[in-house]
Design an enzyme around this catalytic site. Structure first.
Site, mmCIF file in Angstrom:
data_model
loop_
_atom_site.group_PDB
_atom_site.id
_atom_site.type_symbol
_atom_site.label_atom_id
_atom_site.label_comp_id
_atom_site.label_asym_id
_atom_site.label_seq_id
_atom_site.Cartn_x
_atom_site.Cartn_y
_atom_site.Cartn_z
ATOM 1 N N ARG A 196 0.788 -1.263 -0.060
ATOM 2 C CA ARG A 196 -0.137 -0.059 0.148
ATOM 3 C C ARG A 196 0.948 1.188 -0.071
ATOM 4 O O ARG A 196 0.534 2.269 -0.511
ATOM 5 C CB ARG A 196 -0.906 -0.024 1.394
ATOM 6 C CG ARG A 196 -2.217 0.103 0.858
ATOM 7 C CD ARG A 196 -3.094 0.416 2.093
ATOM 8 N NE ARG A 196 -4.280 1.489 1.854
ATOM 9 C CZ ARG A 196 -5.261 1.099 0.976
ATOM 10 N NH1 ARG A 196 -5.764 0.036 0.723
ATOM 11 N NH2 ARG A 196 -6.197 2.380 1.021
ATOM 12 N N LEU A 224 -6.259 7.759 1.850
ATOM 13 C CA LEU A 224 -4.800 8.196 1.330
ATOM 14 C C LEU A 224 -3.926 7.921 2.521
ATOM 15 O O LEU A 224 -4.085 8.014 3.816
ATOM 16 C CB LEU A 224 -5.172 9.680 1.056
ATOM 17 C CG LEU A 224 -6.145 9.838 -0.222
ATOM 18 C CD1 LEU A 224 -6.597 11.291 -0.165
ATOM 19 C CD2 LEU A 224 -5.328 9.425 -1.403
ATOM 20 N N ASN A 282 -12.694 15.799 0.872
ATOM 21 C CA ASN A 282 -13.297 14.793 0.554
ATOM 22 C C ASN A 282 -14.843 15.064 1.104
ATOM 23 O O ASN A 282 -14.915 15.813 1.973
ATOM 24 C CB ASN A 282 -12.727 13.303 1.337
ATOM 25 C CG ASN A 282 -13.334 12.162 1.022
ATOM 26 O OD1 ASN A 282 -13.797 12.121 0.041
ATOM 27 N ND2 ASN A 282 -13.077 11.124 1.804
ATOM 28 N N HIS A 303 -18.387 13.211 2.177
ATOM 29 C CA HIS A 303 -18.843 11.901 2.959
ATOM 30 C C HIS A 303 -20.468 12.020 3.112
ATOM 31 O O HIS A 303 -20.904 13.019 3.476
ATOM 32 C CB HIS A 303 -18.022 11.618 4.153
ATOM 33 C CG HIS A 303 -18.668 10.504 4.856
ATOM 34 N ND1 HIS A 303 -18.401 9.077 4.494
ATOM 35 C CD2 HIS A 303 -19.375 10.174 5.886
ATOM 36 C CE1 HIS A 303 -18.806 8.276 5.196
ATOM 37 N NE2 HIS A 303 -19.551 8.875 6.161
ATOM 38 N N ALA A 324 -5.438 11.677 8.175
ATOM 39 C CA ALA A 324 -4.731 10.327 8.248
ATOM 40 C C ALA A 324 -5.817 9.157 8.397
ATOM 41 O O ALA A 324 -5.957 7.908 7.915
ATOM 42 C CB ALA A 324 -3.731 10.065 9.136
ATOM 43 N N ASP A 358 -12.171 8.686 7.042
ATOM 44 C CA ASP A 358 -13.274 10.116 7.028
ATOM 45 C C ASP A 358 -13.074 10.856 8.212
ATOM 46 O O ASP A 358 -13.995 11.346 9.038
ATOM 47 C CB ASP A 358 -14.614 9.423 7.061
ATOM 48 C CG ASP A 358 -15.070 8.788 5.613
ATOM 49 O OD1 ASP A 358 -14.382 9.107 4.653
ATOM 50 O OD2 ASP A 358 -15.687 7.685 5.834
HETATM 51 C C1 GRF Z 1 -20.826 9.954 -2.750
HETATM 52 O O1 GRF Z 1 -21.935 10.001 -1.932
HETATM 53 C C2 GRF Z 1 -19.793 9.838 -1.944
HETATM 54 O O2 GRF Z 1 -19.811 10.880 -0.626
HETATM 55 C C3 GRF Z 1 -19.457 8.534 -1.403
HETATM 56 O O3 GRF Z 1 -19.747 7.801 -2.683
HETATM 57 C C4 GRF Z 1 -20.762 8.515 -3.355
HETATM 58 C C5 GRF Z 1 -20.055 8.694 -4.776
HETATM 59 O O4 GRF Z 1 -21.008 9.300 -5.847
HETATM 60 N N1 GRF Z 1 -18.206 8.268 -1.082
HETATM 61 P P1 GRF Z 1 -20.495 9.709 -7.272
HETATM 62 O O5 GRF Z 1 -19.471 8.348 -7.462
HETATM 63 O O6 GRF Z 1 -19.944 11.159 -7.224
HETATM 64 O O7 GRF Z 1 -21.823 9.695 -7.745
#
Ligand code: GRF
Length: 238
Positions: A102, A130, A144, A146, A179, A182
């Site tokens: 990794r 990451l 990012n 979520h 790190a 989420d």
């Molecule tokens: C989003 O809800 C993101 O937060 C999650 O996966 C989904 C991705 O959707 N990790 P897309 O590929 O942008 O349609």
């Protein structure tokens, strides 16, 4: 103060004990100067790429102040890559399985992304954690999104886990990547109600509608105005 294009300020050693919890993260204490527009974005994707598409649509307006300069994925054959190709963007795929470990994958990702000289890295539905080398290079300028209200329900199934728990309100979170899973200073959050009869798909779709808008709005502001990640995890956009 973090603004695209500038320099790091402070080191772990320069910060007091009260900051110990946050100095462990390489995302903090960077000062970047304002971008010369448009700010350069490298987007990372793993799936259908609707968040990427929203970003691409926004970037089509020069007033938005940002341009996606490349799209990277952790797997081939996904709709998100097709969206990037349709937009005429360079793409790359780096699969963890193609590297001895990794850490080697993480360094390769760092180097590939670095080649595009991004002001911002946007993880838009990217399903990989990451690593340290990547975050040493791009921490503080990697965001990012979520599909839950962090710190609740981190991980791969934010919508499913919120539904299973029985919450009445969930939502989405935009954060500066640190790190952990989420984890990282929160840039923005929006609430989404859980409706009677929701299943994972209906709930996630409703969250994604809000998530795309939130991502586009705040990434645009960051690109145009810069941002600060404070030592107490607060993120401000001037
Ligand atoms: C989003 O809800 C993101 O937060 C999650 O996966 C989904 C991705 O959707 N990790 P897309 O590929 O942008 O349609």
């Amino acid at each position: 103060m973090i603004r695209p294009g500038g320099r790091a300020i402070g080191t772990k050693a320069e910060h007091s004990r009260k900051d110990a919890a946050v100095v462990a993260s390489p995302v903090l204490f960077r000062q970047l100067s304002p971008p010369s527009p448009p700010a350069r974005i490298v987007a990372l994707v793993s799936g259908s790429g609707t968040n990427l598409q929203a970003l691409l649509d926004a970037c089509a307006d020069p007033a938005y102040g940002a341009a996606v300069v490349a799209v990277g994925a952790d797997r081939p054959g996904i709709l998100a890559l097709k969206r990037a190709e349709d937009a005429g963007l360079p793409t790359f795929v780096l699969r963890v399985a193609d590297f001895p470990d990794r850490a080697a994958w993480d360094r390769a990702l760092r180097d590939e992304v670095a080649g595009y000289r991004p002001d911002l890295v946007v993880s838009a539905g990217y399903m990989k954690l990451l690593g340290q080398d990547f975050l040493e290079a791009f921490g503080g300028r990697t965001v990012n999104t979520h599909p839950a209200l962090l710190p609740s329900f981190p991980g791969m199934h934010g919508a499913r886990d919120a539904l299973a728990y029985g919450v009445k309100i969930t939502g989405c979170t935009l954060f500066a990547v640190a790190a952990g899973v989420d984890d990282g200073p929160i840039i923005a959050q929006e609430a989404v109600p859980v409706l009677e009869g929701d299943d994972e798909d209906t709930l996630h779709e409703r969250i994604k509608n809000v998530e795309r808008r939130m991502l586009v709005h705040h990434v645009g502001r960051m690109a145009r105005e810069g941002w600060t990640i404070h030592t107490d995890r607060k993120v401000t956009i001037p």
